[in-house]
Write an enzyme that holds these catalytic residues in place. Structure first.
Site, PDB file in Angstrom:
ATOM      1  N   ASP A  10      -2.811  -0.981  -3.641  1.00  0.00           N
ATOM      2  CA  ASP A  10      -4.197  -0.524  -4.052  1.00  0.00           C
ATOM      3  C   ASP A  10      -3.829   0.808  -2.952  1.00  0.00           C
ATOM      4  O   ASP A  10      -5.369   1.483  -3.121  1.00  0.00           O
ATOM      5  CB  ASP A  10      -5.050  -1.311  -3.419  1.00  0.00           C
TER       6      ASP A  10
ATOM      7  N   ASP B 243      -4.261  -7.313   0.105  1.00  0.00           N
ATOM      8  CA  ASP B 243      -6.194  -7.016   0.426  1.00  0.00           C
ATOM      9  C   ASP B 243      -5.607  -6.164  -0.272  1.00  0.00           C
ATOM     10  O   ASP B 243      -5.349  -4.756  -0.445  1.00  0.00           O
ATOM     11  CB  ASP B 243      -5.787  -6.502   2.131  1.00  0.00           C
TER      12      ASP B 243
ATOM     13  N   ASP C 281       1.154  -6.107  -2.924  1.00  0.00           N
ATOM     14  CA  ASP C 281       0.302  -5.711  -2.195  1.00  0.00           C
ATOM     15  C   ASP C 281      -0.623  -6.850  -1.848  1.00  0.00           C
ATOM     16  O   ASP C 281      -1.348  -7.412  -2.442  1.00  0.00           O
ATOM     17  CB  ASP C 281      -0.357  -4.548  -1.505  1.00  0.00           C
TER      18      ASP C 281
HETATM   19  O1  LIG Z   1      -4.242  -5.887   6.821  1.00  0.00           O
HETATM   20  C1  LIG Z   1      -3.753  -5.106   6.122  1.00  0.00           C
HETATM   21  O2  LIG Z   1      -4.508  -3.771   6.398  1.00  0.00           O
HETATM   22  C2  LIG Z   1      -3.417  -4.918   4.759  1.00  0.00           C
HETATM   23  O3  LIG Z   1      -2.901  -5.704   4.253  1.00  0.00           O
HETATM   24  P1  LIG Z   1      -2.050  -5.256   2.693  1.00  0.00           P
HETATM   25  O4  LIG Z   1      -1.013  -4.938   3.362  1.00  0.00           O
HETATM   26  O5  LIG Z   1      -2.253  -6.485   1.955  1.00  0.00           O
HETATM   27  O6  LIG Z   1      -2.984  -4.463   2.115  1.00  0.00           O
HETATM   28 MG   LIG Z   2      -3.481  -3.134   0.623  1.00  0.00          MG
END
Ligand SMILES: O=C(O)COP(=O)(O)O
Ligand SMILES: [Mg+2]
Length: 258
Positions: free
Chosen positions: A209, A55, A53
């Site tokens: 996360d 963010d 992942d």
């Molecule tokens: O863009 C988002 O809301 C979260 O992105 P992610 O899947 O990298 O945590």
């Molecule tokens: Mg994330």
């Protein structure tokens, strides 16, 4: 998913890789956080590839996402939202983010499409002035560079690629599945399955996360290594995961199964 990986996935182990916190050396000390005796991660399983992942896992991007949301609100003549509020909206992709922003500000729901488009356009143009990798991420990715590494993120591909370029990470990931790659986003398992297909299948681990990542991994049948310092609001023990870590210096050993 191979049967050995199924065996691995069947074992959950609350391993909280506690680090000494020493200057970046972060000597990871695994401790069974729950106190229960659990099967150790089976070192015999050879992980073939790792999907991440983005963010809240590899990077702390909340400051840029917050700035982007408030820039859009300013254009709409709407008062800004606090950082903690927007940080709590991250995880489901831009459409979910904007639905939550509209609800929190009382804006017209009919503005959703335009707000999403404007946010993505702006984010792709200015992806990451405030975004930082979590401590130890680059060292961990370097330590795993012998394996195929990929991204499975709900961030749209355009802003994702712009952020990777901004970080100098263009060559790190051979696979990128973003929030707009497929018609569906995490926690649907399809994006993770697509990333696994593109990276060549075999024993794959997913590193995430949030509640979204835990649900995605569970429904995809993929073992999750949970980074505990991201954007989740649920207790670690309540999220299905193979192992948890709170500093990136612990990750390579978790991947290698030792
Ligand atoms: O863009 C988002 O809301 C979260 O992105 P992610 O899947 O990298 O945590
Ligand atoms: Mg994330």
């Amino acid at each position: 998913m191979g049967s050995r990986a199924a065996a691995l996935a069947g074992r959950t182990r609350d391993v909280c890789a506690l680090c000494s916190g020493r200057s970046g050396r972060g000597i990871g000390r695994a401790a069974v956080a729950s106190g229960e005796t659990r099967q150790p991660v089976d070192g015999a399983v050879r992980v073939r590839a790792v999907l991440f992942d983005l963010d809240g896992t590899l990077v702390d991007s909340a400051p840029d996402i917050h700035a982007g949301v408030n820039a859009i609100l300013a254009e709409e003549g709407v008062a800004p939202l606090p950082f903690a509020t927007v940080r709590g909206f991250i995880g489901g992709g831009v459409p979910v983010l904007m639905t939550r922003v509209i609800a929190a500000t009382g804006m017209e729901p009919a503005r959703h499409g335009a707000l999403c488009a404007r946010f993505v356009e702006r984010y792709e143009h200015d992806p990451g002035g405030l975004t930082r990798p979590y401590e130890g991420v680059e060292e961990a990715l370097d330590a795993l560079a012998d394996l195929p590494l990929g991204l499975c993120t709900n961030k749209p591909e355009g802003p994702t690629r712009a952020l990777l370029s901004h970080l100098g990470w263009q060559g790190r990931f051979s696979v990128i599945v973003g929030g707009d790659t497929l018609p569906v986003r995490k926690p649907d398992p399809a994006p993770l399955h697509e990333a696994m297909r593109r990276i060549g299948g075999g024993e794959v681990l997913f590193v995430g996360d949030s509640e979204v990542d835990a649900e995605t991994a569970r429904s995809a049948g993929v073992p999750l290594l949970l980074f505990t310092q991201g954007y989740r609001s649920t207790e670690v023990a309540a999220l299905p995961h193979l192992a948890a870590f709170d500093h990136w210096s612990a990750l390579p050993a978790l991947v290698r199964g030792r």
